[in-house]
Design an enzyme around this catalytic site. Structure first.
Site, PDB file in Angstrom:
ATOM      1  CG  HIS A   1      42.296  18.431  79.919  1.00  0.00           C
ATOM      2  ND1 HIS A   1      41.579  19.066  80.912  1.00  0.00           N
ATOM      3  CD2 HIS A   1      41.401  17.677  79.237  1.00  0.00           C
ATOM      4  CE1 HIS A   1      40.301  18.711  80.829  1.00  0.00           C
ATOM      5  NE2 HIS A   1      40.173  17.875  79.823  1.00  0.00           N
TER       6      HIS A   1
ATOM      7  NE  ARG B   1      39.473  12.769  76.401  1.00  0.00           N
ATOM      8  CZ  ARG B   1      40.751  12.952  76.760  1.00  0.00           C
ATOM      9  NH1 ARG B   1      41.506  11.898  77.044  1.00  0.00           N
ATOM     10  NH2 ARG B   1      41.262  14.163  76.830  1.00  0.00           N
TER      11      ARG B   1
ATOM     12  CE1 TYR C   1      35.267  19.611  84.195  1.00  0.00           C
ATOM     13  CE2 TYR C   1      37.510  19.809  83.411  1.00  0.00           C
ATOM     14  CZ  TYR C   1      36.251  19.271  83.303  1.00  0.00           C
ATOM     15  OH  TYR C   1      35.977  18.399  82.291  1.00  0.00           O
TER      16      TYR C   1
ATOM     17  CE  LYS D   1      39.634  14.075  72.936  1.00  0.00           C
ATOM     18  NZ  LYS D   1      39.111  15.461  72.877  1.00  0.00           N
TER      19      LYS D   1
ATOM     20  CG  HIS E   1      32.800  14.116  78.404  1.00  0.00           C
ATOM     21  ND1 HIS E   1      33.880  13.386  77.965  1.00  0.00           N
ATOM     22  CD2 HIS E   1      33.223  15.399  78.459  1.00  0.00           C
ATOM     23  CE1 HIS E   1      34.909  14.191  77.756  1.00  0.00           C
ATOM     24  NE2 HIS E   1      34.537  15.419  78.049  1.00  0.00           N
TER      25      HIS E   1
ATOM     26  NE  ARG F   1      37.495  13.987  80.227  1.00  0.00           N
ATOM     27  CZ  ARG F   1      38.801  13.723  80.277  1.00  0.00           C
ATOM     28  NH1 ARG F   1      39.224  12.668  80.936  1.00  0.00           N
ATOM     29  NH2 ARG F   1      39.678  14.502  79.675  1.00  0.00           N
TER      30      ARG F   1
END
Length: 314
Positions: free
Chosen positions: A286, A166, A295, A190, A260, A263
């Site tokens: 994730h 990110r 994806y 995150k 992004h 990514r």
């Protein structure tokens, strides 16, 4: 208010009876859940707005039922909030009421039964492998005569695409996070979750070439930052986004994507190359495999397009 400048405190104008509650909630979100400042502000804004709505109904969190919570979401829709916004606010209400229940402010949370309209599933726009190659080749060409900034920009593009990280993770990279022997980066995602991300030889070379000239741009405020801006401090996310948009604008037929988008491209190309979904999940950071599964839909769309274009009986 400029981008990156702290927004007004959602709890500042709240009634006095809510101030202590919102302050405690803020501390929970920031210290215990380690959410970003932007996310904390969004959650606090939702909680403050809900409390005001309950005031108008003559209710408190302890007396509120599912109908009251639904009426708040309905009010958001009537005021023009989109489906995605309503969905996010429903999740925010569930988080708030779980915290209220956990701290003993209320009994059982009525928000667990709160449902929101489902968002239509949209496949993320992405680059195909040919255009990704053109983008990086053009960046490397520019790096040869673009001075330190050109080398920095090429390294940024290579690392974003190679690692699928990110933009905030890229800006937060420190020199000690690079492991050249293993060809990996240590990334804090995150919730300050740490993970190790592999990068390929081209990204490693671009990083080495940038780090060789980094002292020419780095000022006193750079600290250990891998990437620095033109003013010498740690590079800002807005600058990185401009770099990516400008680089993509130079590639004929490429969609206008930000960091992004690179990514998304990396994840899609890994799956197209045969990588398993669980490995891609780990690389992207994730927490849920369901997030990564988007994806597989991207690659399925690509396969279908190729089939319809090439198969004689498509």
């Amino acid at each position: 208010m400029t981008e990156g400048e702290p927004a007004a405190d959602p709890g500042a104008a709240a009634p006095e009876r809510h101030a202590a509650l919102l302050a405690a909630y803020r501390a929970h979100l920031a210290a215990e859940r380690q959410l970003s400042a932007h996310t904390v502000r969004a959650y606090l804004g939702d909680a403050s707005g809900l409390l005001e709505h309950l005031d108008r109904l003559g209710e408190t969190p302890a007396t509120a039922g599912l109908r009251s919570l639904r009426s708040w979401l309905a009010r958001q829709q009537s005021m023009g909030a989109g489906r995605a916004t309503v969905q996010r606010r429903a999740a925010s209400v569930r988080t708030f009421f779980r915290w209220l229940a956990a701290t003993g402010e209320i009994g059982q949370s009525p928000a667990e039964a709160l449902r929101s309209p489902k968002r239509p599933r949209r496949l993320p726009a992405t680059l195909d492998q040919r255009r990704a190659g053109e983008l990086l080749a053009a960046a490397l060409d520019h790096a040869r005569d673009g001075g330190p900034a050109g080398r920095r920009n090429a390294a940024i593009l290579e690392v974003l695409y190679a690692g699928g990280i990110r933009v905030g993770e890229l800006c937060g990279l420190d020199l000690g996070d690079i492991d050249p022997a293993r060809g990996t980066l240590r990334v804090f995602g995150k919730g300050a979750k740490e993970r190790t991300v592999p990068i390929g030889a081209p990204a490693q070379r671009a990083l080495e070439q940038w780090l060789a000239v980094r002292p020419e741009l780095a000022g006193e405020g750079a600290g250990a930052a891998v990437f620095v801006g033109d003013r010498g401090g740690r590079i800002d996310q807005r600058v990185v986004r401009r770099i990516v948009h400008r680089a993509l604008a130079a590639v004929p037929g490429a969609p206008d994507l930000g960091p992004h988008g690179l990514r998304h491209a990396m994840a899609t190309h890994l799956l197209e190359g045969g990588a398993d979904l669980r490995s891609v999940q780990e690389i992207l950071g994730h927490s849920s495999l369901a997030t990564t599964q988007i994806y597989t839909h991207v690659t399925a769309e690509r396969l279908r397009a190729a089939f319809e274009q090439a198969h004689p009986r498509a």
